[in-house]
Design a protein around this motif. Structure first.
Motif, mmCIF file in Angstrom:
data_model
loop_
_atom_site.group_PDB
_atom_site.id
_atom_site.type_symbol
_atom_site.label_atom_id
_atom_site.label_comp_id
_atom_site.label_asym_id
_atom_site.label_seq_id
_atom_site.Cartn_x
_atom_site.Cartn_y
_atom_site.Cartn_z
ATOM 1 N N CYS A 130 1.015 -1.158 0.077
ATOM 2 C CA CYS A 130 -0.011 0.034 0.009
ATOM 3 C C CYS A 130 0.930 1.151 -0.044
ATOM 4 O O CYS A 130 1.758 1.395 0.810
ATOM 5 C CB CYS A 130 -0.925 -0.116 1.268
ATOM 6 N N CYS A 157 0.118 3.080 3.606
ATOM 7 C CA CYS A 157 0.846 2.589 4.975
ATOM 8 C C CYS A 157 1.848 1.673 4.978
ATOM 9 O O CYS A 157 2.501 1.086 5.835
ATOM 10 C CB CYS A 157 -0.406 2.289 5.682
ATOM 11 N N CYS A 211 -6.050 -2.800 0.580
ATOM 12 C CA CYS A 211 -4.788 -2.757 1.714
ATOM 13 C C CYS A 211 -5.255 -3.667 3.011
ATOM 14 O O CYS A 211 -6.438 -3.396 3.440
ATOM 15 C CB CYS A 211 -4.233 -1.418 2.032
ATOM 16 N N CYS A 266 -4.813 -0.901 6.171
ATOM 17 C CA CYS A 266 -5.684 0.368 6.270
ATOM 18 C C CYS A 266 -7.118 0.376 5.478
ATOM 19 O O CYS A 266 -7.762 1.420 5.621
ATOM 20 C CB CYS A 266 -4.740 1.527 5.992
HETATM 21 ZN ZN LIG Z 1 -2.807 0.683 3.628
#
Ligand SMILES: [Zn+2]
Length: 301
Positions: free
Chosen positions: A138, A141, A156, A159
């Motif tokens: 991702c 994050c 993801c 998140c």
């Molecule tokens: Zn993420």
């Protein structure tokens, strides 16, 4: 345009409802009528022999496959079509028994030998297979992402952000001044090939603004009357070539040496002669390139 543009004309129905239908996708991957296009190191499996065709496999090849999930391409001839990346396998030609019957040739070198509709499918498949190979994490994050909707997005695992495959627009424009056109060449191109100027559309820019800026930056020429002509998927890795024509509003050339090795004005007769055979001064780009079609359209107008 008389000849089809390479990588265009994909006949598959990309209906989004099928991508979101997990039961349909699972059932399709159990069905021997389903066609799976193997990729290895971004090259599609192509039948050997005089008549080049994509070499479709059945879902049986997915048994024991430890690599990325297959991506759903669409429906054609009443059958589901997928692509699968076998790059994790050391030698799939031997492992799956294809050696001698099929191989993984470079797509750019092969697309001209495939039926045009298969070039379109190969473009879609290469673009999306490559996207998955490079989007395992991702950008928000840094945690792992997982494919969703038949491979048309990734979510993801930490998140929850959803990521979609991108297409990067490139403008490519034939600038004309009456009976002359402006062509440039980059370092490293085969001599004496020249082509239409081109460049990526930048953030917050219209197609027309990108055409104007690129021609000014690369060749120092101002343009007007910008007109869209045709487009071309260019899956190396993720571009869409937007073919345009524009009229020159200034004539003096001042090249950006970082972008071009040379740029010049060529007459219609010179370009017409170069289509027959490269001249001392000019060779035209190969039929694979949309620039070839832009130039041909101009000399035949
Ligand atoms: Zn993420």
């Amino acid at each position: 345009m008389p000849q089809p543009i390479a990588f265009s004309g994909n006949p598959l129905d990309r209906d989004e409802r099928h991508r979101r239908d997990a039961a349909f996708l699972a059932k399709s991957l159990q069905d021997d009528a389903t066609r799976v296009l193997p990729f290895w190191k971004l090259a599609p499996l192509v039948r050997d022999g005089a008549e080049k065709r994509l070499a479709w496999a059945t879902p049986a090849i997915l048994d024991g496959h430890a690599g990325p999930d297959p991506v759903f391409l669409g429906i054609g001839d009443g059958r589901a079509h997928f692509a699968v990346d076998l790059s994790a396998h050391a030698d799939p030609l031997v492992e799956f028994g294809w050696a001698g019957a099929a191989s993984f040739p470079d797509l750019r070198a092969t697309v001209g030998l495939l039926p045009p509709s298969e070039g379109g499918i190969a473009a879609q498949a290469r673009h999306i297979v490559d996207w998955h190979a490079r989007h395992g994490f991702c950008p928000g994050c840094g945690e792992r992402t997982r494919p969703k909707d038949g491979g048309w997005s990734r979510t993801c695992t930490a998140c929850g952000a959803e990521h979609f495959p991108r297409t990067d627009p490139v403008v490519i424009m034939l600038v004309t001044d009456g009976d002359r056109c402006l062509l440039g060449r980059q370092k490293g191109w085969p001599v004496p090939m020249f082509s239409a100027l081109a460049g990526f559309v930048e953030a917050g820019e219209t197609i027309e603004e990108a055409v104007r800026r690129e021609v000014r930056e690369e060749a120092g020429v101002e343009v007007r009357a910008i007109r869209y002509v045709a487009s071309q998927p260019w899956p190396f890795p993720a571009s869409l070539m937007i073919g345009c024509e524009a009229e020159a509003a200034s004539r003096e050339i001042a090249i950006d040496a970082n972008e071009l090795e040379a740029a010049d004005w060529f007459t219609r007769d010179e370009v017409r002669a170069a289509f027959a055979a490269p001249t001392g001064r000019l060779g035209v780009p190969p039929p694979l390139a949309i620039a070839h079609h832009l130039l041909r359209g101009w000399v035949e107008a």
